[in-house]
Design an enzyme around this catalytic site. Sequence first.
Site, PDB file in Angstrom:
ATOM      1  N   HIS A   1      15.785   9.650 -12.567  1.00 14.59           N
ATOM      2  CA  HIS A   1      15.920   8.511 -13.480  1.00 14.59           C
ATOM      3  C   HIS A   1      15.225   8.850 -14.800  1.00 14.59           C
ATOM      4  O   HIS A   1      14.102   9.365 -14.792  1.00 14.59           O
ATOM      5  CB  HIS A   1      15.290   7.257 -12.848  1.00 14.59           C
ATOM      6  CG  HIS A   1      15.494   6.045 -13.676  1.00 14.59           C
ATOM      7  ND1 HIS A   1      16.707   5.372 -13.723  1.00 14.59           N
ATOM      8  CD2 HIS A   1      14.680   5.399 -14.536  1.00 14.59           C
ATOM      9  CE1 HIS A   1      16.607   4.361 -14.564  1.00 14.59           C
ATOM     10  NE2 HIS A   1      15.392   4.353 -15.071  1.00 14.59           N
TER      11      HIS A   1
ATOM     12  N   ARG B   1      26.402   3.977  -8.706  1.00 20.64           N
ATOM     13  CA  ARG B   1      26.551   2.881  -7.740  1.00 20.64           C
ATOM     14  C   ARG B   1      25.251   2.691  -6.990  1.00 20.64           C
ATOM     15  O   ARG B   1      24.546   3.653  -6.722  1.00 20.64           O
ATOM     16  CB  ARG B   1      27.626   3.214  -6.699  1.00 20.64           C
ATOM     17  CG  ARG B   1      28.983   3.161  -7.243  1.00 20.64           C
ATOM     18  CD  ARG B   1      30.027   3.497  -6.209  1.00 20.64           C
ATOM     19  NE  ARG B   1      31.305   3.412  -6.858  1.00 20.64           N
ATOM     20  CZ  ARG B   1      31.991   2.280  -6.993  1.00 20.64           C
ATOM     21  NH1 ARG B   1      31.559   1.165  -6.451  1.00 20.64           N
ATOM     22  NH2 ARG B   1      33.134   2.272  -7.641  1.00 20.64           N
TER      23      ARG B   1
ATOM     24  N   GLU C   1      14.663  16.517 -17.455  1.00 24.51           N
ATOM     25  CA  GLU C   1      15.320  16.146 -16.188  1.00 24.51           C
ATOM     26  C   GLU C   1      15.755  17.398 -15.443  1.00 24.51           C
ATOM     27  O   GLU C   1      15.543  17.536 -14.238  1.00 24.51           O
ATOM     28  CB  GLU C   1      16.564  15.284 -16.449  1.00 24.51           C
ATOM     29  CG  GLU C   1      16.289  13.921 -17.039  1.00 24.51           C
ATOM     30  CD  GLU C   1      17.542  13.049 -17.044  1.00 24.51           C
ATOM     31  OE1 GLU C   1      18.329  13.103 -16.082  1.00 24.51           O
ATOM     32  OE2 GLU C   1      17.732  12.312 -18.027  1.00 24.51           O
TER      33      GLU C   1
ATOM     34  N   GLY D   1      27.544  15.367 -15.144  1.00 26.48           N
ATOM     35  CA  GLY D   1      27.086  16.322 -14.130  1.00 26.48           C
ATOM     36  C   GLY D   1      26.139  17.399 -14.624  1.00 26.48           C
ATOM     37  O   GLY D   1      26.032  18.452 -14.005  1.00 26.48           O
ATOM     38  N   SER D   2      25.391  17.103 -15.707  1.00 31.89           N
ATOM     39  CA  SER D   2      24.476  18.157 -16.171  1.00 31.89           C
ATOM     40  C   SER D   2      23.315  18.357 -15.198  1.00 31.89           C
ATOM     41  O   SER D   2      22.826  19.490 -15.043  1.00 31.89           O
ATOM     42  CB  SER D   2      23.970  17.871 -17.588  1.00 31.89           C
ATOM     43  OG  SER D   2      23.072  16.797 -17.601  1.00 31.89           O
ATOM     44  N   ASN D   3      22.881  17.313 -14.523  1.00 37.46           N
ATOM     45  CA  ASN D   3      21.813  17.501 -13.524  1.00 37.46           C
ATOM     46  C   ASN D   3      22.329  18.266 -12.309  1.00 37.46           C
ATOM     47  O   ASN D   3      21.616  19.095 -11.743  1.00 37.46           O
ATOM     48  CB  ASN D   3      21.204  16.157 -13.115  1.00 37.46           C
ATOM     49  CG  ASN D   3      20.164  15.700 -14.111  1.00 37.46           C
ATOM     50  OD1 ASN D   3      19.065  16.239 -14.156  1.00 37.46           O
ATOM     51  ND2 ASN D   3      20.532  14.728 -14.945  1.00 37.46           N
TER      52      ASN D   3
END
Length: 215
Positions: free
Chosen positions: A124, A106, A189, A27-29
């Site tokens: 991505h 997913r 990112e 969950g760093s983004n």
Amino acid sequence: MSATLFRAPAPYVPLPARIAVLLSGRGSNFEALAAACSAGRLPAEISLVISDRSDAPGLARARERGLFAAGLSVKELGGKAGLEARISELIAERRADLVCLAGFMRILSPDFVSRFPFRILNIHPSLLPSFPGLHAQQQAVNYGVRWSGVTVHFVDSGTDTGPVIDQRAVPVFSGDDPDSLAARILPVEHELYAEALAKVIKGGWKVEGRVVVFP
Ligand code: GRF
């Protein structure tokens, strides 16, 4: 010239934009997006965080921030269709306007994706269309490219195939391994996701063919 498929009003959604984040892991983004909201760099708030893994560290990080966070079990929900139905319900209940995938492991079904046209974003760790799917950094190292990077794109029904919102290049050095490259890509990112989301929220852009054109 390609036909204009979509025109986003300005702002694209009511402000502050209400964001649903879907994640499966660290969950760093998500944290970078949440920090950008708190710092006023994004006219948005995270209205919910959903994970398909109740043990995802990102979910715990969301709860620590006092955010609404739901861990869903695909097994308990009777499979992928049940999981996606619950995600849709939660998005509606929490009145989220945009969905940000942030390490959500997913592939969403075409049915789910078609319910949210140009409203689901993904990040991505490569310059798409190079190295889609899993282990993008490993793919880049194995291929021997000198540059890789980050792509933020709208989600369509393919794997990492949707229209590009923004990209940033990151060098690959000789001697890099997937971990060293991932460590160089990750901070990029974190910056790019918030910037790209801000441009989407601002609106006034259009989609021609598969090209997103910003004003
Ligand atoms: C990131 O590299 C992202 O680009 C990819 O999955 C990873 C998630 O990392 N889609 P984190 O959970 O946001 O730290």
